[in-house]
Structures are given as structure tokens and as C-alpha cells.
Design a protein around this motif. Structure first.
Motif, short mmCIF file in Angstrom:
data_model
loop_
_atom_site.label_atom_id
_atom_site.label_comp_id
_atom_site.label_asym_id
_atom_site.label_seq_id
_atom_site.Cartn_x
_atom_site.Cartn_y
_atom_site.Cartn_z
N SER A 197 24.24 51.37 37.26
CA SER A 197 23.94 52.37 36.23
C SER A 197 25.13 53.29 36.07
CB SER A 197 22.70 53.18 36.63
OG SER A 197 22.40 54.18 35.67
N TYR A 198 25.47 53.63 34.84
CA TYR A 198 26.51 54.62 34.55
C TYR A 198 26.40 55.10 33.12
CZ TYR A 198 29.17 50.78 32.34
OH TYR A 198 29.56 49.74 31.54
N ASN A 199 26.95 56.28 32.86
CA ASN A 199 27.04 56.85 31.51
C ASN A 199 28.45 57.40 31.31
OD1 ASN A 199 24.16 56.91 30.28
ND2 ASN A 199 23.86 57.62 32.39
N SER A 200 29.12 56.92 30.26
CA SER A 200 30.53 57.22 30.05
C SER A 200 30.72 58.54 29.29
CB SER A 200 31.18 56.09 29.24
OG SER A 200 30.92 54.84 29.85
N VAL A 201 31.60 59.38 29.83
CA VAL A 201 31.94 60.65 29.19
C VAL A 201 33.41 60.96 29.46
CG1 VAL A 201 29.62 61.66 29.36
CG2 VAL A 201 31.25 61.96 31.25
N ALA A 202 33.97 61.87 28.67
CA ALA A 202 35.29 62.40 29.00
C ALA A 202 35.13 63.36 30.17
CB ALA A 202 35.87 63.13 27.79
N PRO A 203 36.16 63.55 30.98
CA PRO A 203 36.06 64.47 32.12
C PRO A 203 35.58 65.85 31.69
CG PRO A 203 38.08 63.19 32.28
CD PRO A 203 37.49 62.89 30.93
N ILE B 192 22.61 58.36 39.85
CA ILE B 192 23.44 57.59 40.77
C ILE B 192 24.35 56.70 39.94
CG2 ILE B 192 23.45 55.98 42.71
CD1 ILE B 192 20.55 56.85 43.23
N VAL B 193 25.65 56.75 40.20
CA VAL B 193 26.62 56.09 39.34
C VAL B 193 27.37 55.00 40.09
CG1 VAL B 193 28.57 56.44 37.77
CG2 VAL B 193 26.91 58.30 38.14
#
Length: 332
Positions: free
Chosen positions: A217-223, A237-238
Motif C-alpha cells: 500500500s502507498y499513496n504518492s505525494v510531493a515531499p 503503513i507504506v
């Protein structure tokens, strides 16, 4: 509908279809009398996609598509609506294409919730999502009994598909009876959380690239943009798709085998080394060589939800092969 049109729709997940000025949905209150008929998975019309040759590969993939219902027509998807079917089918041609050439794909239609449902209180939201969860549960049971024939299977989804799949995992995983047949699950674009694991300890999160029986599981974002993403839930949890571990060290762009972007004419462009990734504050912080390519008018700047699969497309494809090989040779 061209791929670009579908992706524009996909960009709107969780954000487009804004509430009315008073903060309420433009839809009338949810009424059980308006619930569309449940899919009958013995009928071909209840499946978005099934393989023409189910024996082509020795592995299956069970795909749950993202949100395609975002107008003001209904709270739940009627699986007979051709425009929604077409939109769902484009997720197979784009996101799920990362799994192509490796597995027989099965994708059920399900009564997914309207995008506007994510503006509802959690209890009301979950009551509506429960229809889609039950559909997917029944579809998976029908698939196992009538189509699987004992083959290993990969579970995969994005966005609302991952939300529905997460609900199903929390409520049923460990009790289905075929858990030892699952290579891995890619529950991308929603959060598997610490609370989910407490609620169902049978769920295992991946922490090695060859590990099987586990979930990603993950969700993409800019820092620094984690707080702007509506997909990142408390306690998320990534798993980093460049290392396939939960190590919080920066994974450099040199590990990125290729980000794949789909064009309006249906063609695609793959760019190796396009983006790095680092686990931070419940999200996957991504630094891209051309961040403007990841912008949209539907999401806050720096929320890369619709690019969860494209950003790591080639790494996902390679990891499917790695986990499948490990599973077939008895690895763990």
C-alpha cells in the motif's frame, strides 16, 4: 472514451464533484429503495473483463477498478450503465496493464459508491461502500469456485477499488480458505493502517521484494504534501515501490525502471529514472524530474494520486514477476 479522458476522470477521485455551498452533497439522501440490483456473477454481463483463454498463464490477477461514478445521478453504480463500464474498462488498459503478459485477468463489475460519498460521515460512507464490498466478496468467491482452478492469484486495485478491497480484507482475510494461494496484493491509492492490522492480524504487509502472501500500500505525494492527500489515513503503513520494503531511506530515481504515461491516442511513453521515492509521514514522498507532468486541476498541488501506478509502472511489473517466481519456487 480515450485513455486520456479516463485518466482525467480518475484524477477527480475524492476531490472533484464538490459539495454544495452548504457543505452537503448535491445528491438526495441515500435511500435503500434506490439501490441497483446486485450483480449476478454467473452472468458474463457482471464481469468487466475475463480472459478469452483462461489457461494462457498459470497465474491469475483479480482487479478491482477505481472510481468511475462521480456525477449526481446515483449513490451507487448501476453496472448496466455503458459509460461507467467504458470508464472502468480503461483502468484495465492503463493501470492494470502493468500486470499484462503475466497473468489471466479477472475484473468484476461492482456497485461502487459515488465519489460524493467520501464527503459523508464515516458511518454513512461505510454503509454505502458495503454494497461494493459485498459485491467484490461474492465475485471473488464465484471466481474461486468457477474460474480459478487452483491457480495462484494476485489481488490488485486502485483508489476506491483499494478502499473496497481493504474493507474486504479487514472483514474476511484469514477466513476465506485460499490465503495460501495468494501471491501478493497491490492495494494502491488507499491506506492499509495499523488499526486495520489490529482489527485483523491475518493481514501481512510486504517488507521484502520477493515476499509472498503479503500486501502493498502507498499513496504518492510531493515531499511535505502528505496532509493534503485525502487518501492518507492515520496510521497508514507504506511500502516503497522502488525497494519493496518499509525502509524509510530515500530510494533514488536510479532505481526507477520506468514511469509510464499514457497519451491521448492510446500510446504510452516510458521514462526510466523519472522519480525517486521515500516513505515519510504516512505517504510516499516523490521527487520527479518533471513535477509539472504530475499536476492537475483536480488535486491540490503535490498530490499525485492518479499517478500511483504510472510513476512506478515498470517496477510494479518487474515485482509481479519476482513475487510470482518466488511463490512458484516456494520462496517466502
Amino acid at each position: 472514451m480515450r485513455i486520456a479522458v479516463f485518466l482525467a476522470a480518475l484524477l477527480s477521485v475524492f476531490l472533484q464533484e464538490a459539495p454544495a455551498a452548504d457543505g452537503k452533497s448535491k445528491l438526495p439522501p441515500f435511500n435503500k429503495a434506490d439501490v441497483p440490483p446486485a450483480p449476478d456473477y454467473a452472468q458474463a454481463a457482471s464481469w468487466l473483463d475475463k480472459p478469452d483463454d483462461p489457461d494462457r498463464f498459470g497465474v491469475d490477477i483479480f482487479w478491482v477498478y477505481p472510481t468511475v461514478l462521480y456525477d449526481t445521478s446515483a449513490w451507487l453504480m448501476n453496472i448496466e450503465r455503458k459509460d461507467l463500464i467504458e470508464g472502468a474498462a480503461m483502468s484495465v488498459a492503463s493501470e492494470a496493464h502493468a500486470f499484462s503478459g503475466q497473468a489471466n485477468l479477472y475484473a468484476p463489475l461492482y456497485r461502487q459508491m459515488n465519489l460524493a460519498g467520501f464527503n459523508l460521515p464515516e458511518a454513512e460512507r461505510d454503509a454505502i461502500v458495503a454494497y461494493g464490498e459485498e459485491d467484490v466478496r461474492r465475485a471473488f468467491a464465484y471466481y474461486l469456485e468457477n474460474h480459478n482452478n487452483g491457480r495462484p492469484v494476485i489481488l490488485a486495485a486502485h483508489s476506491q477499488g483499494s478502499y473496497v478491497l481493504t474493507q474486504l480484507l479487514v472483514h474476511h482475510w484469514g477466513k476465506i480458505g485460499v490465503e495460501d494461494r495468494v501471491i501478493a496484493g497491490y492495494v494502491v491509492g488507499w491506506s492499509l493502517t495499523e488499526q486495520d492490522l489490529k482489527d485483523n492480524p491475518a493481514i501481512e504487509i510486504c517488507d521484502l521484494p520477493h515476499q509472498t502472501g503479503c500486501f502493498v500500500s502507498y499513496n504518492s505525494v510531493a515531499p511535505g504534501k502528505q496532509s493534503l492527500s485525502p487518501l492518507i489515513q492515520p496510521g497508514a503503513i507504506v511500502v516503497n515501490p522502488l525497494t519493496w520494503t518499509r525502509d524509510t531511506a530515500l530510494a533514488p530515481a536510479s532505481l526507477n525502471l520506468g514511469s509510464t504515461f499514457f497519451n491521448e491516442d492510446g500510446s504510452s511513453e516510458t521514462l526510466p529514472g523519472f522519480a525517486s521515492a521515500q516513505i515519510a509521514d504516512g505517504g510516499l514522498a516523490v521527487v520527479a524530474k518533471d513535477p509539472k507532468r504530475l499536476e492537475s486541476r483536480f488535486f491540490a498541488k503535490g498530490v499525485y494520486h492518479s499517478f500511483d501506478y504510472p510513476l512506478f509502472f515498470e517496477n510494479i511489473s518487474a515485482n509481479v514477476a519476482q513475487r510470482t517466481q518466488a511463490f512458484l519456487t516456494g520462496g517466502k
